[in-house]
Write a protein that holds these residues in place. Structure first.
Motif, PDB file in Angstrom:
ATOM      1  N   VAL A 120       0.850  -1.197   0.000  1.00 28.75           N
ATOM      2  CA  VAL A 120       0.000   0.000   0.000  1.00 28.75           C
ATOM      3  C   VAL A 120       0.885   1.247   0.000  1.00 28.75           C
ATOM      4  O   VAL A 120       2.023   1.213   0.461  1.00 28.75           O
ATOM      5  CB  VAL A 120      -0.966   0.037   1.215  1.00 28.75           C
ATOM      6  N   ALA A 121       0.321   2.328  -0.525  1.00 33.59           N
ATOM      7  CA  ALA A 121       1.086   3.581  -0.609  1.00 33.59           C
ATOM      8  C   ALA A 121       1.152   4.288   0.746  1.00 33.59           C
ATOM      9  O   ALA A 121       2.087   5.036   1.017  1.00 33.59           O
ATOM     10  CB  ALA A 121       0.437   4.496  -1.639  1.00 33.59           C
ATOM     11  N   GLY A 122       0.141   4.033   1.600  1.00 32.58           N
ATOM     12  CA  GLY A 122       0.094   4.673   2.918  1.00 32.58           C
ATOM     13  C   GLY A 122      -1.002   4.042   3.751  1.00 32.58           C
ATOM     14  O   GLY A 122      -1.834   3.301   3.231  1.00 32.58           O
ATOM     15  N   VAL A 123      -1.010   4.346   5.051  1.00 32.84           N
ATOM     16  CA  VAL A 123      -1.988   3.741   5.960  1.00 32.84           C
ATOM     17  C   VAL A 123      -2.594   4.798   6.890  1.00 32.84           C
ATOM     18  O   VAL A 123      -1.882   5.654   7.416  1.00 32.84           O
ATOM     19  CB  VAL A 123      -1.346   2.613   6.825  1.00 32.84           C
ATOM     20  N   LEU A 124      -3.903   4.715   7.077  1.00 36.97           N
ATOM     21  CA  LEU A 124      -4.620   5.533   8.057  1.00 36.97           C
ATOM     22  C   LEU A 124      -5.053   4.596   9.184  1.00 36.97           C
ATOM     23  O   LEU A 124      -5.644   3.551   8.928  1.00 36.97           O
ATOM     24  CB  LEU A 124      -5.855   6.178   7.418  1.00 36.97           C
ATOM     25  N   ILE A 125      -4.774   4.963  10.436  1.00 42.50           N
ATOM     26  CA  ILE A 125      -4.995   4.040  11.554  1.00 42.50           C
ATOM     27  C   ILE A 125      -5.730   4.712  12.715  1.00 42.50           C
ATOM     28  O   ILE A 125      -5.358   5.809  13.138  1.00 42.50           O
ATOM     29  CB  ILE A 125      -3.641   3.525  12.133  1.00 42.50           C
ATOM     30  N   SER A 126      -6.744   4.015  13.216  1.00 40.47           N
ATOM     31  CA  SER A 126      -7.339   4.353  14.507  1.00 40.47           C
ATOM     32  C   SER A 126      -7.170   3.097  15.367  1.00 40.47           C
ATOM     33  O   SER A 126      -7.721   2.045  15.051  1.00 40.47           O
ATOM     34  CB  SER A 126      -8.827   4.704  14.347  1.00 40.47           C
ATOM     35  N   ILE A 127      -6.364   3.189  16.417  1.00 43.35           N
ATOM     36  CA  ILE A 127      -5.895   1.980  17.109  1.00 43.35           C
ATOM     37  C   ILE A 127      -6.995   1.297  17.923  1.00 43.35           C
ATOM     38  O   ILE A 127      -7.979   1.910  18.306  1.00 43.35           O
ATOM     39  CB  ILE A 127      -4.659   2.263  18.006  1.00 43.35           C
ATOM     40  N   SER A 128      -6.775   0.008  18.192  1.00 43.54           N
ATOM     41  CA  SER A 128      -7.743  -0.799  18.948  1.00 43.54           C
ATOM     42  C   SER A 128      -7.650  -0.490  20.436  1.00 43.54           C
ATOM     43  O   SER A 128      -6.664   0.079  20.908  1.00 43.54           O
ATOM     44  CB  SER A 128      -7.472  -2.288  18.724  1.00 43.54           C
ATOM     45  N   MET A 129      -8.664  -0.917  21.190  1.00 44.81           N
ATOM     46  CA  MET A 129      -8.662  -0.720  22.642  1.00 44.81           C
ATOM     47  C   MET A 129      -7.576  -1.550  23.323  1.00 44.81           C
ATOM     48  O   MET A 129      -7.173  -1.250  24.439  1.00 44.81           O
ATOM     49  CB  MET A 129     -10.027  -1.074  23.234  1.00 44.81           C
ATOM     50  N   GLU A 130      -7.100  -2.608  22.643  1.00 40.32           N
ATOM     51  CA  GLU A 130      -6.069  -3.469  23.236  1.00 40.32           C
ATOM     52  C   GLU A 130      -4.643  -2.998  22.947  1.00 40.32           C
ATOM     53  O   GLU A 130      -3.687  -3.557  23.467  1.00 40.32           O
ATOM     54  CB  GLU A 130      -6.210  -4.901  22.699  1.00 40.32           C
ATOM     55  N   THR A 131      -4.513  -1.971  22.097  1.00 44.03           N
ATOM     56  CA  THR A 131      -3.178  -1.564  21.651  1.00 44.03           C
ATOM     57  C   THR A 131      -2.440  -0.786  22.740  1.00 44.03           C
ATOM     58  O   THR A 131      -2.711   0.388  22.975  1.00 44.03           O
ATOM     59  CB  THR A 131      -3.265  -0.738  20.356  1.00 44.03           C
ATOM     60  N   THR A 132      -1.499  -1.499  23.398  1.00 41.96           N
ATOM     61  CA  THR A 132      -0.710  -0.854  24.453  1.00 41.96           C
ATOM     62  C   THR A 132       0.751  -0.726  24.051  1.00 41.96           C
ATOM     63  O   THR A 132       1.504   0.029  24.637  1.00 41.96           O
ATOM     64  CB  THR A 132      -0.786  -1.656  25.768  1.00 41.96           C
ATOM     65  N   ASN A 133       1.187  -1.487  23.042  1.00 39.97           N
ATOM     66  CA  ASN A 133       2.540  -1.247  22.499  1.00 39.97           C
ATOM     67  C   ASN A 133       2.425  -1.035  20.999  1.00 39.97           C
ATOM     68  O   ASN A 133       1.463  -1.479  20.362  1.00 39.97           O
ATOM     69  CB  ASN A 133       3.517  -2.372  22.867  1.00 39.97           C
ATOM     70  N   TYR A 134       3.431  -0.360  20.477  1.00 43.11           N
ATOM     71  CA  TYR A 134       3.302   0.143  19.105  1.00 43.11           C
ATOM     72  C   TYR A 134       4.371  -0.407  18.168  1.00 43.11           C
ATOM     73  O   TYR A 134       4.649   0.172  17.120  1.00 43.11           O
ATOM     74  CB  TYR A 134       3.343   1.689  19.131  1.00 43.11           C
ATOM     75  N   GLU A 135       4.987  -1.546  18.574  1.00 48.57           N
ATOM     76  CA  GLU A 135       6.090  -2.097  17.780  1.00 48.57           C
ATOM     77  C   GLU A 135       5.680  -2.415  16.346  1.00 48.57           C
ATOM     78  O   GLU A 135       6.479  -2.282  15.423  1.00 48.57           O
ATOM     79  CB  GLU A 135       6.620  -3.386  18.434  1.00 48.57           C
ATOM     80  N   HIS A 136       4.420  -2.872  16.177  1.00 48.80           N
ATOM     81  CA  HIS A 136       4.001  -3.288  14.828  1.00 48.80           C
ATOM     82  C   HIS A 136       3.936  -2.123  13.840  1.00 48.80           C
ATOM     83  O   HIS A 136       3.903  -2.342  12.642  1.00 48.80           O
ATOM     84  CB  HIS A 136       2.668  -4.048  14.864  1.00 48.80           C
ATOM     85  N   PHE A 137       3.946  -0.880  14.345  1.00 43.74           N
ATOM     86  CA  PHE A 137       3.965   0.256  13.421  1.00 43.74           C
ATOM     87  C   PHE A 137       5.374   0.530  12.881  1.00 43.74           C
ATOM     88  O   PHE A 137       5.532   1.259  11.912  1.00 43.74           O
ATOM     89  CB  PHE A 137       3.383   1.504  14.091  1.00 43.74           C
ATOM     90  N   GLN A 138       6.384  -0.078  13.547  1.00 46.08           N
ATOM     91  CA  GLN A 138       7.765   0.110  13.092  1.00 46.08           C
ATOM     92  C   GLN A 138       7.985  -0.461  11.691  1.00 46.08           C
ATOM     93  O   GLN A 138       8.816   0.025  10.935  1.00 46.08           O
ATOM     94  CB  GLN A 138       8.751  -0.534  14.074  1.00 46.08           C
ATOM     95  N   ILE A 139       7.225  -1.513  11.354  1.00 47.01           N
ATOM     96  CA  ILE A 139       7.365  -2.122  10.014  1.00 47.01           C
ATOM     97  C   ILE A 139       7.015  -1.093   8.926  1.00 47.01           C
ATOM     98  O   ILE A 139       7.609  -1.090   7.847  1.00 47.01           O
ATOM     99  CB  ILE A 139       6.511  -3.412   9.878  1.00 47.01           C
ATOM    100  N   LEU A 140       6.069  -0.198   9.229  1.00 44.84           N
ATOM    101  CA  LEU A 140       5.707   0.853   8.264  1.00 44.84           C
ATOM    102  C   LEU A 140       6.887   1.802   8.079  1.00 44.84           C
ATOM    103  O   LEU A 140       7.231   2.168   6.957  1.00 44.84           O
ATOM    104  CB  LEU A 140       4.466   1.620   8.743  1.00 44.84           C
ATOM    105  N   ASN A 141       7.526   2.174   9.206  1.00 45.00           N
ATOM    106  CA  ASN A 141       8.718   3.033   9.126  1.00 45.00           C
ATOM    107  C   ASN A 141       9.825   2.368   8.324  1.00 45.00           C
ATOM    108  O   ASN A 141      10.433   2.980   7.449  1.00 45.00           O
ATOM    109  CB  ASN A 141       9.240   3.358  10.538  1.00 45.00           C
TER     110      ASN A 141
END
Length: 339
Positions: A120-141
């Motif tokens: 994908v060219a880009g991602v728009l995100i509204s995080i889940s109620m369970e999201t307490t760590n953000y490591e999975h967003f590092q793959i986008l970086n």
């Protein structure tokens, strides 16, 4: 029987022009005159030519799709955000892939990996109620894929965010209850680690403090903010004979649960308990009594988030500073608080 697909070489041959000119015209290159473009496009259509978008994207190593990750599409707020996203993306030549985390961190992680795999060219995100760590967003970086958080965001530096002024929303809701004569105001909050609920709580606390009302930690009850939570919490409060005359709810669902339970046991709303919700879901206008709530501009948020994302997708330099856009809320007064 397999039909032979029309290629740019076939179009070039039938018009007796160079295939590179045909390619440029189909890609809307400024190096080709409008008159030639029109002629080539007309011929391409009449011959039934179809662009192979996938092959073109593979060559560019990116698609023209935008991934959207939301907690639940069934929420009116998120569906109105999606409307804003789709209209803006479509006008800019992007398609939209919508994915639901259903409030699960594991599912959110898998979605991000799938979107990256699909280039994908880009991602728009509204995080889940369970999201307490953000490591999975590092793959986008690491893959150089721009992303923008909207509504529910992460308090980590160097992010692009489009958010609601949750503090002001929380303040206005609580101040409204105080202005109606409420002295013992409860707050039905969401998970305490999420920024939006932290900020709504801060607004609630500030309104109490400005009105010299003592803040009590036991007046904050956190849940996943489903309608059932509203019923269960309110039942326990009534069973425990807790004294309260107002409730500020962090969303409309939990407020509706509270209203339904209080209606069932004959507690008068707003005379005995006044209630304010948050997000102005359509159901808040049809429940009895109708629910006073904080309206948030979902459609406009979708537009702003998509514009910000596309700006970052198109930025070749990678030097754009991170941006946070804050959108204002407004209180809609209905019967649940009109004492």
């Amino acid at each position: 029987m397999e039909t032979n697909k029309v290629t740019i070489h076939d179009i070039a041959k039938s018009l007796n022009i160079d295939s590179s000119t045909v390619s440029r015209a189909l890609n809307d290159s400024p190096r080709v005159t409008q008159k030639t473009k029109d002629k080539i496009l007309a011929k391409a259509q009449s011959m039934g030519y179809q662009r192979n978008m996938l092959a073109s994207n593979l060559r560019k190593n990116v698609t023209n799709s935008i991934g959207v990750v939301i907690p639940r599409i069934s929420r009116h707020f998120f569906s109105s955000v999606i409307q804003g996203i789709e209209e803006t993306a479509y006008d800019a030549g992007y398609s939209v892939v919508i994915c639901q985390s259903l409030e699960e961190l594991k599912r959110e992680r898998n979605i991000i990996q799938t979107l990256v795999a699909n280039r994908v060219a880009g991602v728009l995100i509204s995080i889940s109620m369970e999201t307490t760590n953000y490591e999975h967003f590092q793959i986008l970086n690491s893959q150089g894929i721009p992303y923008v958080f909207f509504d529910r965001h992460c308090e980590i530096p160097a992010n692009n965010n489009v958010i609601i002024n949750d503090f002001k929303g929380g303040y206005d809701a609580t101040q409204h209850l105080v202005s109606k004569g409420c002295k013992n105001i409860l707050h039905f909050s969401g998970p305490g680690h999420l920024e939006i609920y932290k900020n709504r709580l801060k607004g609630y606390k500030k309104a109490l403090s400005d009105n010299n009302i003592l803040f009590k930690t036991e007046n904050i009850i956190s849940s996943k903010l489903m309608e059932q939570d509203g019923k269960v919490i309110t039942k326990k409060l009534m069973d425990d004979k807790v004294n309260f005359d107002g409730i500020f709810c962090a969303n409309d669902q939990v407020a509706i649960g509270a209203i339904k339970y209080l209606n069932e046991i004959g507690v008068k709303i707003p005379e005995q308990v006044a209630i304010v919700g948050f997000s102005n879901e359509p159901v808040s206008n049809v429940i009895t009594p109708s629910l006073t709530t904080i309206d948030q501009p979902g459609f406009e948020m979708g537009i702003k988030a998509t514009e910000l994302l596309i700006k970052n997708i198109k930025d070749q330099s990678g030097t754009l500073p991170p941006e946070t856009i804050t959108m204002e809320t407004n209180l809609i007064e209905r019967n649940s608080s009109q004492k």
